[in-house]
Design an enzyme around this catalytic site. Structure first.
Site, PDB file in Angstrom:
ATOM      1  N   GLY A  96       0.836  -1.200   0.000  1.00 23.47           N
ATOM      2  CA  GLY A  96       0.000   0.000   0.000  1.00 23.47           C
ATOM      3  C   GLY A  96       0.866   1.244   0.000  1.00 23.47           C
TER       4      GLY A  96
ATOM      5  CB  SER B 156      -0.096  -4.586  -7.469  1.00 24.35           C
ATOM      6  OG  SER B 156       1.315  -4.544  -7.297  1.00 24.35           O
TER       7      SER B 156
END
Length: 273
Positions: A84, A167
């Site tokens: 993040g 991701s």
């Protein structure tokens, strides 16, 4: 104490949200924040927990740091991987780490993994509810055995034998789902974690650089910094980079400034003495 003397509350301030929205609407490009477009993983093996992460930090399409640390210290027997916003993951893990240290001072006992899990999810849900972009993989070994948890930015949690986040999590999960089995040895676990991180590095633009691994067992911790370097530089210039000593002046234009003073007379009645 009067209302004006009340000290400001702690935490984040969102007073400038309307200003930032107005600037963005008028075409002003706000500076991006550093995000760790990331692949972080963890698994439980026969003797403990293994955590892994890549080392790339990005700001939009720019790589800010090629070798950042995404495996954060929580306690001597507990570590946490963060994905993040880089500042959020570091701030949250540092805060909970200090709380665990105070808890150990107060009780005189080893920190439990579930204690760190409770601190993290309560903090993220109660105060910020997703505004703090910290997705975490928490792992550790206490007197009850090895534990692995995932904490999402809104405060929800999962308890799993293997987990991925970030991701590049889908690419890493594909490796785990095809090759994970119970009772892995230490070497098999390290190899599987490294393969999962490499899968994220090669299939996700936000993940890259090197592979960090942390092996946690009962009473011991082994941090393998830059365990693998799957994407080394393939070309290095034989000559050193040279730069001009000064910036060349292309053109010079001097505009003299003239001081203009304008006197304005204001009519009115004279004051009486």
């Amino acid at each position: 104490m009067s209302k004006s003397e009340v000290p400001p509350k702690g935490g984040f301030s969102f007073d400038l949200c309307k200003r930032n929205a107005m600037l963005s609407k008028n075409g002003v490009q706000l500076p991006p924040f550093t995000k760790t477009g990331t692949t972080i993983v963890g698994l439980i093996f026969q003797d403990g927990v293994i955590l892994g992460a890549d080392t790339r930090a990005t700001s939009g399409s720019i790589v800010c740091d090629k070798n950042c640390e995404k495996i954060h210290y929580m306690a001597p027997n507990i570590y946490c991987c963060g994905a993040g916003t880089a500042a959020d993951t570091e701030a949250v893990t540092d805060m909970v780490s200090s709380q665990l240290q105070l808890h150990r001072y107060h009780t005189g006992r080893e920190s439990r993994v579930v204690t760190a899990l409770t601190y993290l999810k309560r903090h993220l849900f109660r105060y910020y509810q997703g505004h703090v972009s910290a997705a975490l993989v928490l792992g550790g070994v206490d007197f009850t055995g090895p534990h692995l948890h995932t904490i999402y930015p809104h405060g929800s949690t999962d308890t799993l034998p293997y987990a991925t986040m970030g991701s590049g999590s889908l690419a890493a999960m594909a490796i785990f789902e095809s090759k994970y089995k119970e009772g892995l040895t230490r070497d098999e676990g390290v190899q599987l974690v490294a393969e999962a991180i490499c899968s994220g590095i090669f299939n996700d633009l936000g993940s890259g650089s090197n592979v960090d691994i942390c092996v946690i067992t009962k009473g011991n911790k082994e941090f393998l910094r830059n365990h693998l370097k799957p994407t080394p530089r393939t070309y290095v210039s034989p000559k050193e980079y040279t730069f001009t000593k000064k910036t060349e002046v292309l053109s010079t234009k001097i505009t003299p400034l003239k001081e203009k003073v304008q006197i304005i007379e204001v009519g009115g009645e004279a004051m009486e003495e």
